[in-house]
Motif scaffolding. Structure first.
Motif, PDB file in Angstrom:
ATOM      1  N   ALA A 101       0.826  -1.210   0.000  1.00 31.12           N
ATOM      2  CA  ALA A 101       0.000   0.000   0.000  1.00 31.12           C
ATOM      3  C   ALA A 101       0.859   1.259   0.000  1.00 31.12           C
ATOM      4  O   ALA A 101       0.632   2.191  -0.792  1.00 31.12           O
ATOM      5  N   THR A 119       1.348   3.474  -3.522  1.00 32.16           N
ATOM      6  CA  THR A 119       0.675   4.777  -3.416  1.00 32.16           C
ATOM      7  C   THR A 119       1.658   5.922  -3.582  1.00 32.16           C
ATOM      8  O   THR A 119       1.397   6.898  -4.297  1.00 32.16           O
ATOM      9  N   GLU A 175       1.524   8.682  -6.602  1.00 29.11           N
ATOM     10  CA  GLU A 175       1.365  10.111  -6.255  1.00 29.11           C
ATOM     11  C   GLU A 175       2.360  10.977  -7.013  1.00 29.11           C
ATOM     12  O   GLU A 175       2.104  12.166  -7.252  1.00 29.11           O
ATOM     13  N   GLN A 198      -6.427  13.011  -5.440  1.00 29.98           N
ATOM     14  CA  GLN A 198      -6.060  11.815  -4.685  1.00 29.98           C
ATOM     15  C   GLN A 198      -7.028  10.660  -4.926  1.00 29.98           C
ATOM     16  O   GLN A 198      -6.640   9.499  -4.829  1.00 29.98           O
ATOM     17  N   THR A 199      -8.268  10.957  -5.254  1.00 29.78           N
ATOM     18  CA  THR A 199      -9.238   9.890  -5.545  1.00 29.78           C
ATOM     19  C   THR A 199      -8.800   9.080  -6.752  1.00 29.78           C
ATOM     20  O   THR A 199      -8.936   7.850  -6.781  1.00 29.78           O
ATOM     21  N   VAL A 245      -5.936   6.831  -5.657  1.00 33.37           N
ATOM     22  CA  VAL A 245      -6.448   5.671  -4.916  1.00 33.37           C
ATOM     23  C   VAL A 245      -7.027   4.639  -5.870  1.00 33.37           C
ATOM     24  O   VAL A 245      -6.818   3.425  -5.710  1.00 33.37           O
ATOM     25  N   THR A 304      -5.559   0.909  -6.378  1.00 31.34           N
ATOM     26  CA  THR A 304      -6.453  -0.242  -6.176  1.00 31.34           C
ATOM     27  C   THR A 304      -6.346  -1.230  -7.326  1.00 31.34           C
ATOM     28  O   THR A 304      -6.216  -2.445  -7.117  1.00 31.34           O
ATOM     29  N   VAL A 323      -5.288   1.385   1.932  1.00 33.62           N
ATOM     30  CA  VAL A 323      -5.319   2.439   0.906  1.00 33.62           C
ATOM     31  C   VAL A 323      -6.598   3.261   1.021  1.00 33.62           C
ATOM     32  O   VAL A 323      -6.565   4.501   0.999  1.00 33.62           O
ATOM     33  N   TRP A 324      -7.728   2.589   1.154  1.00 33.83           N
ATOM     34  CA  TRP A 324      -9.009   3.306   1.207  1.00 33.83           C
ATOM     35  C   TRP A 324      -9.175   4.088   2.506  1.00 33.83           C
ATOM     36  O   TRP A 324      -9.776   5.163   2.511  1.00 33.83           O
ATOM     37  N   GLN A 364      -5.910   6.780   2.565  1.00 34.52           N
ATOM     38  CA  GLN A 364      -5.986   7.610   1.366  1.00 34.52           C
ATOM     39  C   GLN A 364      -4.619   8.053   0.809  1.00 34.52           C
ATOM     40  O   GLN A 364      -4.325   7.831  -0.355  1.00 34.52           O
ATOM     41  N   THR A 365      -3.778   8.718   1.607  1.00 34.17           N
ATOM     42  CA  THR A 365      -2.503   9.250   1.107  1.00 34.17           C
ATOM     43  C   THR A 365      -1.324   8.500   1.712  1.00 34.17           C
ATOM     44  O   THR A 365      -1.416   7.946   2.813  1.00 34.17           O
ATOM     45  N   SER A 366      -0.190   8.530   0.995  1.00 28.17           N
ATOM     46  CA  SER A 366       1.021   7.898   1.517  1.00 28.17           C
ATOM     47  C   SER A 366       1.484   8.610   2.785  1.00 28.17           C
ATOM     48  O   SER A 366       2.063   7.994   3.677  1.00 28.17           O
TER      49      SER A 366
END
Length: 676
Positions: A119, A123, A127, A143-144, A147, A151, A362-363, A366-368
């Motif tokens: 993850a 990610t 990014e 960011q969506t 993600v 995924t 991840v969900w 959301q961000t690293s």
């Protein structure tokens, strides 16, 4: 990730090691410095902070990765295999039962923290695509979208596992070689922008930054610094796949490239601190040091490196779980072998659990940037547990003074890192600790549930096979009984003096006698060699009762049916057993008859009705039986899925204690039978 055999000490072997061993630690520059920047108080006086932070990274990699793992831990191999379970197998010969505790804690922590690796790395790499042009397409700063892409990538990575990774594994090494050269080169180029970053080689800056007012996190900054060395435990675990000599030759190169990149990121920060909001989540120093179109190339290489790191983690998890299964600390799980490559395997349950947890991470985070806050906490626990086992290894080798120095130095360092990492608990570290405790609970229930059941059962649940030899000899020759099988096999752990579970004797002659030409009793033992395959045969003074004790290493797939046929054929050739000529057979000259396996499945309804069992024992034993019923069946685990298997349901405990006798009142209207 595994290979046919460990590569020889040649440049090609070192390159292969890059792709198998260094995926995790090699992608640490993607997020380590970015995480450390959260502890900077301001951009105006950041030079001292950066020098101290880079110095901490340099000396952390030197002390923990180089000294502890490369110089010391690699010597503690078990026939070439490394990792915490291989180390436990090496030191447990001292019969110190407490050694299992750090092995269980360390193994569960390693698996738990490893769930974040795919993850975090994938990610962070994706990014880097934000606001990058791919031809005429501009990757959105959203960011969506990141993600969603992550995924899809994770699903592809995990779905690919069952096909095996032997072919793609051959390109991992060259890709990682290119990756390390890339990050080292651009790190070196950026060092020239501020050569004062070279002061970071002095440990005084590392010590001073811990108390510097520019470091608002104080000691807790070590929680972020530790991210630079999280792959050290994986380096030790993967030793068996590449050979320790290839690690010795490749690590100096890897270490140099990593330090050049960390210094390059530090120099860039010192140069741009007053111009850019370096603590903004959208600013990652790793990508900022890449000029122009080189950033897009960096993102591509970072994505490939992240996939390789994820692949190494997933393959390592299979290996770790497989070792735990064979050490009997984890329930039996169905294992597939996609190729003939040594050690390459696929465990579907582990694969999809890792996938599910990775996607949830991840969900949820959301961000690293948010994931980094949760990453690295559990691995400090693993390193501490490895230190305890290494202390015992060094002590067993007669170096007591060195063992004490080792435990004091590294015990202190890693305890400090653990305390610092606890600062991550409220920021997401709780997630990995919850996963770790869940895995640890399964290990404890599985291992100690069996131990407690055996301890309780030994009072009345075991009988000696020697007392029933004559009956089995006669039964084998009794033509009035129908033949149940030519070779009847029980996989049973036979104890000293041929003690077997009462349920097995009951199955043989207690209800409906099972007539067979040969009665086989199989006992499984662990070999000290991870790849060892040997056996002993005890005929109990008969020609129709065979006790086979297998000594299999924890890396060996237990294909019992194949092994027994080989043993039977050899014993017949040696004249120990009589030939078993078959009237109808595919092989005209075959001299081994059919095999039938009887496997006893336990139920625990009777556990609830036993008043003298402690509540904790009831929980452990009941939990083990529940796990047993929800994991791979014994026939699958022992390679009997295509064999003739009879499953019998037996109670957990067969009590022989005195029961209250019934009182007969009367017998009416009796007609006595005629005497023959």
């Amino acid at each position: 990730m595994a290979m046919e055999k460990s590569p020889k000490w040649l440049p090609i072997g070192a390159v292969i090691a890059l792709g198998i061993v260094y995926g995790d630690i090699g992608t640490s520059p993607l997020y380590t410095v970015n995480s450390i920047l959260n502890s900077a108080r301001s951009a105006e006086q950041i030079n001292t902070f950066v020098l101290g932070s880079v110095s901490l990274v340099f000396w952390t990699l030197m002390l923990i990765t180089t000294v502890k793992y490369v110089w010391i831990a690699l010597r503690a191999d078990n026939h070439g295999e490394g990792g915490i379970f291989a180390l436990y197998s090496r030191v447990k010969q001292s019969n110190k039962k407490w050694l299992l505790i750090p092995a269980l804690i360390g193994g569960s922590a390693l698996l738990a923290d490893g769930t974040l690796t795919p993850a975090v790395t994938v990610t962070t790499a994706i990014e880097g695509l934000k606001n990058q042009k791919i031809g005429s397409f501009l990757f959105p700063d959203n960011q969506t979208v990141v993600v969603a892409v992550v995924t899809v990538l994770l699903l592809i990575i995990f779905a690919f596992q069952k096909a095996g990774t032997k072919k793609i594994g051959n390109i991992f090494g060259p890709v990682m070689l290119l990756w390390f050269l890339f990050i080292g080169t651009f790190g070196l180029l950026n060092i020239f922008s501020d050569l004062s970053i070279l002061k970071a080689l002095s440990p005084t800056y590392a010590i001073s930054v811990l108390m510097s007012p520019e470091n608002k996190s104080g000691l807790f900054i070590l929680g972020s610094v530790f991210l630079a060395t999280t792959g050290a435990e994986a380096l030790y675990s993967d030793m068996g796949h590449v050979g320790k000599r290839n690690i010795y030759i490749s690590w100096p190169f890897v270490y140099t490239m990593l330090i050049l990149n960390y210094m390059g990121q530090g120099a860039w920060i010192m140069t741009h601190a007053t111009k850019v909001n370096i603590r903004a989540q959208s600013v990652n120093p790793f990508f900022e040091i890449l000029p122009g179109q080189w950033r897009f190339i960096g993102v591509i290489l970072a994505t490939l490196a992240a996939i390789i790191a994820s692949q190494a983690l997933i393959s390592g998890a299979y290996t770790l779980v497989s070792e735990a299964i064979n050490l009997k600390v984890v329930p039996r799980l169905r294992t597939f072998y996609p190729s003939v490559a040594r050690g390459q395997m696929y465990i579907g349950t582990v694969n999809w659990i890792l996938c599910a947890i990775g996607l949830m991470v991840v969900w949820f985070f959301q961000t690293s940037h948010n994931m980094e806050a949760a990453y690295g906490l559990a691995i400090t626990i693993t390193m501490l547990m490895t230190t305890l086992l290494l202390f015992e290894f060094i002590r067993q080798n007669g170096q007591r003074v060195l063992a004490m120095v080792f435990i004091v130095v590294f015990g202190f360092i890693e305890t400090v890192f653990l305390i610092a990492s606890l600062g991550k608990f409220m920021h997401g570290g709780y997630a990995t600790l919850i996963i770790m405790l869940g895995i640890l609970l399964i290990m404890v229930v599985w291992f100690y549930g069996n131990k407690r059941r055996e301890a309780i059962s030994k009072q009345n649940d075991y009988l000696s096979l020697k007392d029933y030899r004559k009956q089995l000899i006669n039964l084998s020759k009794d033509t009035e009984e129908s033949v149940f099988a030519t070779n009847l096999v029980y996989i049973a752990n036979m104890h000293q003096n041929y003690m077997l579970k009462r349920s097995i004797i009951y199955s043989l002659i207690g209800s409906r006698p099972k007539r067979a030409a040969i009665y086989w009793f199989v006992t499984m033992r662990e070999s000290s060699d991870p790849f060892g395959k040997s056996y002993e045969v005890d005929m109990l003074g008969t020609d129709n009762i065979v006790h086979v004790t297998f000594y299999l290493g924890f890396k060996v797939e237990p294909q019992i049916h194949i092994y027994l046929k080989q043993i039977a054929s050899l014993l017949i050739k040696q004249g120990v057993l009589k030939p078993q000529f078959q009237k109808y057979a595919m092989e005209k000259h075959g001299n081994v008859g059919d095999f039938k396996y009887v496997i006893a499945s336990q139920y625990y309804a009777d556990l609830l009705n036993l008043p003298n069992i402690h509540a904790w024992d009831r929980f452990l034993i009941g939990g083990r039986v529940w796990l047993q019923s929800h994991t791979a069946t014994p026939s699958d685990f022992y390679g009997l899925e295509f064999s003739d298997v009879v499953e019998e349901i037996v109670p957990l405990f067969i009590s022989s204690t005195n029961r209250k006798k019934l009182t007969q009142l009367t017998v009416k209207n009796v007609v006595k039978p005629d005497a023959e």
